[in-house]
Design an enzyme around this catalytic site. Structure first.
Site, PDB file in Angstrom:
ATOM      1  N   ASP A 114       0.850  -1.309   0.032  1.00 45.09           N
ATOM      2  CA  ASP A 114      -0.010   0.072   0.051  1.00 45.09           C
ATOM      3  C   ASP A 114       0.858   1.185  -0.065  1.00 45.09           C
ATOM      4  O   ASP A 114       0.528   2.071   0.746  1.00 45.09           O
ATOM      5  CB  ASP A 114      -0.822  -0.144   1.215  1.00 45.09           C
ATOM      6  CG  ASP A 114      -1.863  -1.094   1.513  1.00 45.09           C
ATOM      7  OD1 ASP A 114      -2.047  -1.926   0.415  1.00 45.09           O
ATOM      8  OD2 ASP A 114      -1.974  -1.618   2.447  1.00 45.09           O
TER       9      ASP A 114
ATOM     10  N   GLU B 115     -11.460  -0.313  -2.917  1.00 53.22           N
ATOM     11  CA  GLU B 115     -10.791   0.279  -1.937  1.00 53.22           C
ATOM     12  C   GLU B 115      -9.525   1.059  -2.403  1.00 53.22           C
ATOM     13  O   GLU B 115      -9.284   1.047  -3.547  1.00 53.22           O
ATOM     14  CB  GLU B 115     -10.226  -0.906  -0.763  1.00 53.22           C
ATOM     15  CG  GLU B 115      -9.226  -1.739  -1.541  1.00 53.22           C
ATOM     16  CD  GLU B 115      -8.972  -3.147  -0.652  1.00 53.22           C
ATOM     17  OE1 GLU B 115      -9.215  -2.989   0.487  1.00 53.22           O
ATOM     18  OE2 GLU B 115      -8.109  -3.879  -0.982  1.00 53.22           O
TER      19      GLU B 115
HETATM   20  O1  FUB Z   1      -3.039  -3.698   3.745  1.00 55.60           O
HETATM   21  C1  FUB Z   1      -4.260  -3.896   4.235  1.00 55.60           C
HETATM   22  C2  FUB Z   1      -5.431  -3.558   3.181  1.00 55.60           C
HETATM   23  O2  FUB Z   1      -4.952  -4.134   1.964  1.00 55.60           O
HETATM   24  C3  FUB Z   1      -5.516  -2.205   2.727  1.00 55.60           C
HETATM   25  O3  FUB Z   1      -5.779  -1.347   3.562  1.00 55.60           O
HETATM   26  C4  FUB Z   1      -6.203  -2.487   1.321  1.00 55.60           C
HETATM   27  O4  FUB Z   1      -6.338  -1.302   0.523  1.00 55.60           O
HETATM   28  C5  FUB Z   1      -5.492  -3.587   1.014  1.00 55.60           C
HETATM   29  O5  FUB Z   1      -4.321  -3.196   0.135  1.00 55.60           O
END
Ligand code: FUB
Length: 323
Positions: free
Chosen positions: A15, A222
Site C-alpha cells: 500500500d 478500496e
Molecule cells: O493492507 C491492508 C489492506 O489491504 C489495505 O488497507 C487495502 O487497501 C488492501 O491493500
C-alpha cells in the site's frame, strides 16, 4: 524506468503512498507481517502493527528505511490492524493518516503528527471525529485546501454505512443498484478533523450513469488515490475482487468522475493498492505484489514503475503480471 523495481527487500511492505517532500521521495506503506491468522474475506490475516517510512533521492537510488515511525502500542484508542496510511505536509508539520480498528473492532481513521517527513509521529488521542472505514489518501489541492479520500469494502467495513451513518443490516447494494462510493471530505485548517460531512466520490460510466454495484470490473472497492494532471483530477482505486487498478477523471476534487480505464492489470496476490506521483519530470506508479513471498496475499512487497499518459490524457495500461 520501464521495468518495475522492488524497493524493500528485508521487510514485507504494501500500500505505498508516495510523496515528494524536500526534493526527495518519501514512501508511507503498510508493514506486512506473518500473523498466523488464517486468510478470510474479512482480512483478519492483515494484522499489521507498525509503520516504517522510506525515502530515496532518485527513482533508481538507494532506499533508506527510517525505522519505526508509529507503533500500534503507542496509539491510545487502538484495537488492532494498522492498514494503508498516507501523509501530508502543511506549515512545517507532517501528518500521517492511518486506518485502525478501535477497541470495538470498528475501523476509524487516525492522525499522527511530526516535524519530519520520516517521523517519528505522535498520534492524537482519538480518531478523527465521524471517521469510519479504511484507506485514507490526502490531496493537497493548493496552498491551503486539503481533501481526504477514504473507504474500503468487505474487511474495510464500507458496506456497514450509508450517508456516513452505521446501518442496522450491513450489506452491499443489489447488483443493479448504484455502487457504494469512496468518501471525500475537506480537512480542517489544523489538518486533524473533517471540515465537512464526507461526500460520495461518484464514478459515472460513458453514458453519465453511476457505476452499479454489480459492475465488479469497474466499481470502487478500496485504495483511493487522487492526483492532478493537466488541470484535471484523476481519482484512482482498486476494484478489489477483480484485482485491477482503475481511474476516473473529473474537473474538481469532489467529482463526479468519468470512468477512464485500467491503470494496472492484476498482480500476483489478492490486493492491489497504489499511489501516483510526479518526480523530476516523470510520473510513477507505486504499488505492490506478492511475488517475493511466493504468492502469500498478506506478505506483499512494494515496487515502482513509470506511468505514461496518451496525448488525450488517458493513462497507458501497465501489465501487473498476475492472472
Ligand atoms: O493492507 C491492508 C489492506 O489491504 C489495505 O488497507 C487495502 O487497501 C488492501 O491493500
Amino acid at each position: 524506468m520501464k521495468t518495475p523495481r522492488y524497493l524493500v527487500k528485508d521487510l514485507y511492505t504494501a500500500d505505498p503512498s508516495a510523496h515528494v517532500f524536500n526534493g526527495k521521495i518519501y514512501i508511507y506503506p503498510s508493514h506486512d507481517v506473518e500473523s498466523g491468522i488464517p486468510e478470510n474475506d474479512n482480512g483478519d490475516h492483515f494484522d499489521m502493527r507498525d509503520y516504517h517510512i522510506f525515502s530515496m533521492d532518485s527513482i533508481d537510488g538507494e532506499v533508506t528505511d527510517h525505522g519505526v515511525a508509529l507503533d500500534v502500542k503507542d496509539i491510545p484508542w487502538a484495537g488492532r490492524q494498522l492498514w494503508a496510511p498516507d501523509a501530508a505536509y502543511k506549515d512545517g508539520k507532517y501528518y500521517l493518516y492511518f486506518p485502525l480498528k478501535d477497541k470495538n473492532d470498528i475501523f476509524r481513521i487516525g492522525v499522527a503528527v511530526s516535524d519530519k517527513p520520516e517521523g517519528p509521529f505522535v498520534p492524537e488521542s482519538d480518531p478523527i471525529k465521524g471517521s469510519f472505514t479504511i484507506d485514507p489518501a490526502v490531496l493537497q489541492d493548493n496552498d491551503k485546501d486539503y481533501y481526504i479520500y477514504f473507504g474500503g469494502l468487505w474487511g474495510g467495513q464500507l458496506q456497514r454505512y450509508r450517508n456516513n451513518k452505521a446501518i442496522e443490516n450491513p450489506a452491499e447494494p443489489a447488483d443493479n443498484e448504484d455502487a457504494l462510493c469512496a468518501r471525500v471530505a475537506k480537512l480542517s485548517d489544523d489538518m486533524l478533523q473533517f471540515d465537512e460531512e464526507p461526500r460520495d466520490v461518484l464514478i459515472l460510466d460513458e453514458n453519465g450513469k453511476p457505476l452499479t454495484a454489480g459492475d465488479h470490473d469497474r466499481r470502487y472497492f478500496e485504495g483511493p488515490w487522487m492526483h492532478k494532471y493537466n488541470g484535471k483530477y484523476y481519482f484512482s482505486y482498486s476494484t478489489g475482487n477483480t484485482h485491477k487498478l482503475c481511474y476516473a477523471i473529473g474537473d474538481n476534487p469532489y467529482g463526479p468522475f468519468i470512468y477512464g480505464g485500467v491503470i494496472l492489470t492484476p498482480v500476483v496476490g489478492w490486493t492491489t493498492h497504489h499511489s501516483i506521483v510526479e518526480f523530476q519530470g516523470k510520473w510513477y506508479l507505486f504499488h505492490h505484489d506478492s511475488v517475493p513471498s511466493g504468492g502469500k496475499t498478506w506478505l506483499r512487497s512494494i515496487k515502482v514503475v513509470e506511468l505514461e499518459y496518451n496525448e488525450d490524457g488517458t493513462i497507458k495500461t501497465i501489465d501487473g503480471g498476475g492472472e
